[in-house]
Design a protein around this motif. Sequence first.
Motif, PDB file in Angstrom:
ATOM      1  N   MET A 192       0.887  -1.141   0.245  1.00 18.17           N
ATOM      2  CA  MET A 192       0.122   0.115  -0.087  1.00 18.17           C
ATOM      3  C   MET A 192       0.975   1.004   0.152  1.00 18.17           C
ATOM      4  N   ILE A 193       0.517   2.297  -0.839  1.00 16.46           N
ATOM      5  CA  ILE A 193       1.545   3.419  -1.015  1.00 16.46           C
ATOM      6  C   ILE A 193       0.739   4.363  -0.141  1.00 16.46           C
ATOM      7  N   THR A 194       1.607   4.848   0.942  1.00 12.18           N
ATOM      8  CA  THR A 194       1.117   5.615   2.087  1.00 12.18           C
ATOM      9  C   THR A 194       1.677   7.007   1.715  1.00 12.18           C
ATOM     10  N   ARG A 195       2.617   7.194   0.988  1.00 14.04           N
ATOM     11  CA  ARG A 195       3.064   8.590   0.501  1.00 14.04           C
ATOM     12  C   ARG A 195       3.381   8.560  -0.761  1.00 14.04           C
ATOM     13  N   PRO A 196       2.444   9.156  -1.744  1.00 13.24           N
ATOM     14  CA  PRO A 196       2.742   8.996  -2.951  1.00 13.24           C
ATOM     15  C   PRO A 196       3.720   9.765  -3.898  1.00 13.24           C
ATOM     16  N   GLU A 197       4.270  10.738  -2.945  1.00 13.16           N
ATOM     17  CA  GLU A 197       5.250  11.518  -3.604  1.00 13.16           C
ATOM     18  C   GLU A 197       6.675  10.704  -4.112  1.00 13.16           C
ATOM     19  N   LEU A 198       6.904   9.665  -3.835  1.00 10.01           N
ATOM     20  CA  LEU A 198       7.760   8.784  -4.506  1.00 10.01           C
ATOM     21  C   LEU A 198       7.467   7.799  -5.598  1.00 10.01           C
ATOM     22  N   GLN A 199       6.212   7.503  -5.780  1.00 11.97           N
ATOM     23  CA  GLN A 199       5.619   6.535  -6.585  1.00 11.97           C
ATOM     24  C   GLN A 199       5.949   6.912  -7.803  1.00 11.97           C
ATOM     25  N   TYR A 200       6.369   5.804  -8.676  1.00 11.01           N
ATOM     26  CA  TYR A 200       6.867   5.880  -9.942  1.00 11.01           C
ATOM     27  C   TYR A 200       8.257   6.560 -10.187  1.00 11.01           C
ATOM     28  N   LYS A 201       8.887   6.833  -9.109  1.00 10.69           N
ATOM     29  CA  LYS A 201      10.065   7.892  -9.040  1.00 10.69           C
ATOM     30  C   LYS A 201      11.058   6.897  -9.306  1.00 10.69           C
ATOM     31  N   THR A 242       7.033  -0.160  -0.443  1.00 19.05           N
ATOM     32  CA  THR A 242       5.992   0.603   0.458  1.00 19.05           C
ATOM     33  C   THR A 242       5.708   1.998  -0.316  1.00 19.05           C
ATOM     34  N   TYR A 243       6.745   2.392  -1.189  1.00 18.28           N
ATOM     35  CA  TYR A 243       6.651   4.019  -1.771  1.00 18.28           C
ATOM     36  C   TYR A 243       6.270   3.740  -3.168  1.00 18.28           C
ATOM     37  N   GLY A 244       6.629   2.742  -3.673  1.00 15.10           N
ATOM     38  CA  GLY A 244       6.340   2.499  -5.326  1.00 15.10           C
ATOM     39  C   GLY A 244       7.369   3.305  -6.060  1.00 15.10           C
ATOM     40  N   ALA A 245       8.634   3.214  -5.689  1.00 13.80           N
ATOM     41  CA  ALA A 245       9.571   3.948  -6.406  1.00 13.80           C
ATOM     42  C   ALA A 245      10.446   2.719  -7.164  1.00 13.80           C
ATOM     43  N   ARG A 246      11.003   3.152  -8.328  1.00 11.59           N
ATOM     44  CA  ARG A 246      11.935   2.224  -8.830  1.00 11.59           C
ATOM     45  C   ARG A 246      13.334   2.556  -8.501  1.00 11.59           C
ATOM     46  N   VAL A 247      14.293   1.626  -7.965  1.00 11.98           N
ATOM     47  CA  VAL A 247      15.431   1.754  -7.472  1.00 11.98           C
ATOM     48  C   VAL A 247      16.639   0.991  -8.396  1.00 11.98           C
ATOM     49  N   ILE A 276      13.219   7.963   5.417  1.00 14.42           N
ATOM     50  CA  ILE A 276      12.970   8.180   3.877  1.00 14.42           C
ATOM     51  C   ILE A 276      12.237   9.427   3.495  1.00 14.42           C
ATOM     52  N   GLU A 277      10.929   9.777   4.633  1.00 13.30           N
ATOM     53  CA  GLU A 277      10.257  10.761   4.667  1.00 13.30           C
ATOM     54  C   GLU A 277      11.429  11.819   4.678  1.00 13.30           C
ATOM     55  N   ARG A 278      12.213  12.012   5.627  1.00  9.61           N
ATOM     56  CA  ARG A 278      12.882  13.166   5.914  1.00  9.61           C
ATOM     57  C   ARG A 278      14.087  13.567   4.685  1.00  9.61           C
TER      58      ARG A 278
END
Length: 357
Positions: free
Chosen positions: A1-10, A33-38, A329-331
């Motif tokens: 579940m994406i709780t903070r969408p700011e990093l989604q798909y980044k 959790t954040y949906g980023a690609r690393v 991560i959020e900071r």
Amino acid sequence: MITRPELQYKNILYIGVKFYYYHQQLIDKLEDTYGARVDYFPERDTSILYGIINRLSPSRLEAYQEFHYRKILGEIIGKKFDYFLVIRGFKMPLWFVKKIKALNPGLKLINYQWDSNTNSPFINLPPQYNILPEFDVKLSFDYKDVADHAQLGYSATFYTDEIKELGEKTNNENFKYDLFYFGSYLPERYVGLLKFMEFAKKHKYSVKFHFYMPIRYFIIERLKGVKIDWKLIKFRKMSRTDYITNLSKSKTIIDVSNTKQSGMAMRVLDALGSGKKVITTNKWVTKDSIYDPRQIAVIDIEDIRLSDGFIKDNTYLPRKAEFNLDRWIERIFIESFEDPKVKAGTDDINITKQFSK
């Protein structure tokens, strides 16, 4: 579940220390959790060849690191990134950082240090390695470095979700061990082990210890004439599962900090996150806003003294959620760009002025 969408798909380019399981925990959290690609690469080659060059021909190390980063560039050429995270960045060439920036307009660059400048220099390096000015956000876990260098903001490291889950289960009762001494070999930590074993025996405290030292280091130290009781040494690392199990059974974890660092060690953060008590030699932590003498005892390793009842008291200890991986991560990725105070080191998560001389 994406709780903070700011990093989604980044897309995140992450180059850093390959440090036990922490780098993978961070990657998994960013993606799951954040949906980023690393895209992750270790800051240095971790092969046997690197070890041979480092030991036997250190003059060739710079050329070898140059090759390492050219190889990374070849693997990511054509990809576009939104963030570039560097944790430490050992001998990362300036040309490499500039090239990454040139290939990714609008890129957000983050430099995070979880070692001190004394231990692993990263400030005012020779021109070819002086990459810090290229970054938008510059953060360190080390109190003294933040106090001494205005360009740095402060952020402690993090504890993992396993510690977070342990904290939710801890009830401060029915512990098997009063003290848990866990760490890898440093001369001061070996002295600390001897002191705490004596201390525990004197006060009739139960103690669990695991003091890891690679056998090759043990042999080298013995050949140098250093006296080490092999019966106190573990030549194998404790597994993560066993560490969590022993931590869960212990009331107090012991931290004999590296004297070349001033930031909170992982052992301190694990105690704060799991609701345990911690005994530490790091005096800097007393000036941090998180310091609570009911939970953190700062001692002189040469003369261990604890307030009456520190270990025996079963007072409920609140978990410090601000040090979990999600908050880190959020900071680092979100708040540091939303609020200029964070990356400048002037908001309430920073201690630049608080720890100034």
